[in-house]
Design an enzyme around this catalytic site. Structure first.
Site, PDB file in Angstrom:
ATOM      1  N   TRP A 128      -7.747 -41.564 -78.427  1.00  0.00           N
ATOM      2  CA  TRP A 128      -6.431 -41.209 -78.593  1.00  0.00           C
ATOM      3  C   TRP A 128      -6.150 -40.049 -77.576  1.00  0.00           C
ATOM      4  O   TRP A 128      -6.988 -39.005 -77.731  1.00  0.00           O
ATOM      5  CB  TRP A 128      -6.069 -40.730 -79.897  1.00  0.00           C
ATOM      6  CG  TRP A 128      -4.958 -40.413 -80.302  1.00  0.00           C
ATOM      7  CD1 TRP A 128      -3.533 -41.151 -79.803  1.00  0.00           C
ATOM      8  CD2 TRP A 128      -4.293 -39.508 -81.147  1.00  0.00           C
ATOM      9  NE1 TRP A 128      -2.413 -40.769 -80.440  1.00  0.00           N
ATOM     10  CE2 TRP A 128      -2.716 -39.554 -81.092  1.00  0.00           C
ATOM     11  CE3 TRP A 128      -4.731 -38.472 -81.803  1.00  0.00           C
ATOM     12  CZ2 TRP A 128      -1.905 -38.490 -81.644  1.00  0.00           C
ATOM     13  CZ3 TRP A 128      -4.064 -37.474 -82.570  1.00  0.00           C
ATOM     14  CH2 TRP A 128      -2.704 -37.485 -82.376  1.00  0.00           C
ATOM     15  N   ASP A 208     -11.495 -38.613 -87.968  1.00  0.00           N
ATOM     16  CA  ASP A 208     -10.181 -38.720 -88.022  1.00  0.00           C
ATOM     17  C   ASP A 208      -9.673 -40.020 -88.565  1.00  0.00           C
ATOM     18  O   ASP A 208      -9.979 -41.193 -88.086  1.00  0.00           O
ATOM     19  CB  ASP A 208      -9.718 -38.876 -86.620  1.00  0.00           C
ATOM     20  CG  ASP A 208      -8.030 -38.922 -86.272  1.00  0.00           C
ATOM     21  OD1 ASP A 208      -7.316 -38.852 -87.348  1.00  0.00           O
ATOM     22  OD2 ASP A 208      -7.567 -38.743 -85.176  1.00  0.00           O
ATOM     23  N   LYS A 243       0.993 -44.191 -90.707  1.00  0.00           N
ATOM     24  CA  LYS A 243       0.860 -45.698 -90.516  1.00  0.00           C
ATOM     25  C   LYS A 243       0.617 -46.430 -91.828  1.00  0.00           C
ATOM     26  O   LYS A 243       1.614 -47.408 -92.088  1.00  0.00           O
ATOM     27  CB  LYS A 243      -0.336 -46.026 -89.813  1.00  0.00           C
ATOM     28  CG  LYS A 243      -0.516 -45.144 -88.602  1.00  0.00           C
ATOM     29  CD  LYS A 243       0.444 -45.120 -87.342  1.00  0.00           C
ATOM     30  CE  LYS A 243       0.270 -43.678 -86.799  1.00  0.00           C
ATOM     31  NZ  LYS A 243      -0.006 -43.537 -85.633  1.00  0.00           N
TER      32      LYS A 243
HETATM   33  C1  LMR Z   1      -0.470 -43.885 -81.009  1.00  0.00           C
HETATM   34  O1  LMR Z   1      -1.474 -43.563 -80.668  1.00  0.00           O
HETATM   35  O2  LMR Z   1       0.448 -44.576 -80.488  1.00  0.00           O
HETATM   36  C2  LMR Z   1       0.084 -43.150 -82.295  1.00  0.00           C
HETATM   37  O3  LMR Z   1      -0.896 -42.575 -82.958  1.00  0.00           O
HETATM   38  C3  LMR Z   1       1.158 -42.392 -82.123  1.00  0.00           C
HETATM   39  C4  LMR Z   1       1.201 -41.224 -81.525  1.00  0.00           C
HETATM   40  O4  LMR Z   1       1.509 -40.064 -82.006  1.00  0.00           O
HETATM   41  O5  LMR Z   1       0.554 -41.081 -80.477  1.00  0.00           O
END
Ligand code: LMR
Length: 392
Positions: A128, A208, A243
Site C-alpha cells: 500500500w 496491518d 472496509k
Molecule cells: C486503498 O488502498 O485504495 C485504500 O486503502 C484507501 C486508501 O486510503 O488508500
C-alpha cells in the site's frame, strides 16, 4: 518568510484518481481506483446494520463530551473476539485503543515502534503506497523485499530469512489478509512458518489487518494475526473497520499491542496515549460508537455478518468471471481467482494504464492495481474488451 520555501508536493496518486474519475464526462467510465466496495449496480451503500446502529445512537446518546486518547474502549474490546478469537492463550497480554482509521493505527504503530528503539522496518513490495509515506514521515528506514510478482507466487524464503536474520531495533510490516495491492496472501502453512520465525527472532512484527472478512471469512482472514501473536513475544496489530463496516470517511480503526508480559501493558499503553494526544488528541467517536452498538447486539451483529458475506461472495464471483477470460496477451487473469480481497495487480505497463484511461475511460492505480469490486455485470465485458485492445 519560511512557508514560501516549501516545495510543492504532488497529490496522493490514489486520491487524485478519485477526482480525475469524477470529472470524466464519459458515461461508460469504469472506476477501479481507490479501494471501496461496490454492489453489482456500482453503489457503495451504508450497511443496513450501521443505519440501525446510527438510529439507536441518535435515540440514546446523551453526550458528546470528550473521551480519552484511547477513544471508545467498548468498541476496542468488542472487536477483540473477532480478531483474536475467544480463547487464545496470549489474550491476557493484549490491549488496544481506538485510532482514526487504519491509517491512524499504522501511524501510531510505527511511531511507538520508533519510540521503543526501532530504526528499520522491513516491508514487502509492492505494498500500500501509504505504508512507505508514513514510514518516511515518522523518519524510519524502510528495507524493501519482494512480496510477490504481480500474478506470481510469494517469496516465502526471503521473508523467513529477513525475520530470522533481523537484529534488535528492526520490525517487519506484513499485511494480515487481502494483500494490497496484489491480493496474494500467505497460506495458513506459510503463516505458521512466519510465526515460528518470529518466535525466535528479535524482529517486532507489525501486522496491518485492514480487510478482515473480505477475503475468505472473518476467522480465516485473521489466521496470520492469530498465528504470529501466538508465537511472538511482542507485536502490534493495526486494524481498520473502514472496509468491513463500510465506514470509510468516518475513520474507524484500532491498534492492538501484544506485550511480552501483561504487567508491561500499562507502560506501553501510556506511551500510545501520549503519542495519540500529541497527534489527534482523541479519535472521532461516531463510527466506532456505531460499530460498538452493532457488536453489543446479536441481531445487528448477524445483519452485519450477513452483509459482509454478501460482499465477500460478490468479490469472489467477479474474480471468477475475470479468471474465466483466461489469458489476454501476457496477462494471466486466471490468477485473480487465487487471490483475495478487493485488489489484484495486472502486469500492465504505465503506458497501458494511461491508454486504458484515455482511450477506454478505465481508471486504475498507476501500478496496474484494480479494485475488483469496481467491476459488475454492467461493465465487466467492456473492461475485458478494453484489456484485449490494450494488452492482447
Ligand atoms: C486503498 O488502498 O485504495 C485504500 O486503502 C484507501 C486508501 O486510503 O488508500
Amino acid at each position: 518568510m519560511m512557508l514560501d520555501q516549501l516545495p510543492a508536493q504532488s497529490p496522493d496518486a490514489l486520491l487524485a484518481l478519485i477526482k480525475m474519475y469524477a470529472s470524466d464526462p464519459r458515461a461508460d467510465k469504469i472506476d477501479l481506483g481507490v479501494g471501496v466496495y461496490r454492489t453489482d449496480s456500482g453503489a457503495t451503500p451504508v450497511f443496513a446494520a450501521i443505519k440501525a446502529a446510527e438510529a439507536q445512537l441518535v435515540k440514546t446518546q446523551d453526550s458528546k463530551s470528550y473521551l480519552g486518547p484511547e477513544g471508545d474502549m467498548g468498541f476496542v474490546r468488542a472487536l477483540m473476539p473477532y480478531i483474536f478469537g475467544r480463547d487464545a492463550a496470549y489474550l491476557g497480554r493484549v490491549e488496544g485503543m481506538q485510532t482514526p482509521g487504519g491509517t491512524g493505527a499504522v501511524r501510531l504503530a510505527l511511531a511507538v515502534a520508533k519510540k521503543a528503539g526501532v530504526t528499520k522496518v522491513h516491508m514487502g513490495t509492492p505494498s500500500w503506497p501509504n505504508h512507505a509515506q508514513i514510514l518516511s514521515d515518522v523518519m524510519l528506514d524502510a528495507a524493501l523485499f519482494d512480496h510477490a510478482a504481480p500474478d506470481g507466487a510469494i517469496d516465502l524464503d526471503t521473508v523467513l530469512a529477513i525475520i530470522k536474520g533481523a537484529a534488535a531495533g528492526e520490525a517487519v510490516l506484513l499485511h494480515g489478509c487481502c494483500h494490497n495491492p496484489t491480493g496474494i496472501d500467505y497460506s495458513p502453512a506459510q503463516w505458521d512458518a512466519i510465526a515460528a520465525a518470529f518466535a525466535g527472532s528479535a524482529a517486532l512484527p507489525i501486522l496491518d489487518l485492514a480487510y478482515q472478512g473480505l477475503g475468505t471469512g472473518m476467522d480465516d482472514d485473521a489466521y496470520g494475526v492469530r498465528a504470529v501473536l501466538s508465537a511472538a513475544p511482542e507485536g502490534l496489530v493495526a486494524y481498520s473497520c473502514d472496509k468491513n463496516f463500510g465506514m470509510y470517511r468516518d475513520r474507524v480503526g484500532a491498534l492492538y499491542v501484544l506485550a511480552d508480559k501483561a504487567g508491561q501493558l500499562p507502560a506501553i499503553m501510556s506511551n500510545l496515549n501520549a503519542l495519540a494526544r500529541a497527534s489527534w488528541s482523541m479519535p472521532p467517536d461516531h463510527g466506532a460508537a456505531a460499530v460498538r452498538v452493532i457488536l453489543d447486539d446479536p441481531a445487528m451483529t448477524r445483519l452485519w455478518l450477513d452483509e459482509l458475506t454478501t460482499m465477500r461472495s460478490r468479490i469472489g464471483s467477479v474474480r471468477g468471471q475475470m479468471a474465466a477470460a483466461g489469458q489476454i496477451g501476457p496477462l494471466d487473469l486466471t490468477a485473480l481467482a487465487r487471490q483475495n480481497g478487493l485488489f489484484s495487480t495486472l502486469a500492465l505497463t504505465k503506458d497501458q494504464v494511461v491508454r486504458l484511461r484515455e482511450d477506454h475511460a478505465v481508471y486504475m492505480a498507476g501500478s496496474g492495481r484494480i479494485n475488483v469490486a469496481g467491476l459488475h455485470s454492467g461493465n465487466i465485458a467492456n473492461f475485458i474488451r478494453a484489456l484485449k485492445t490494450v494488452a492482447g
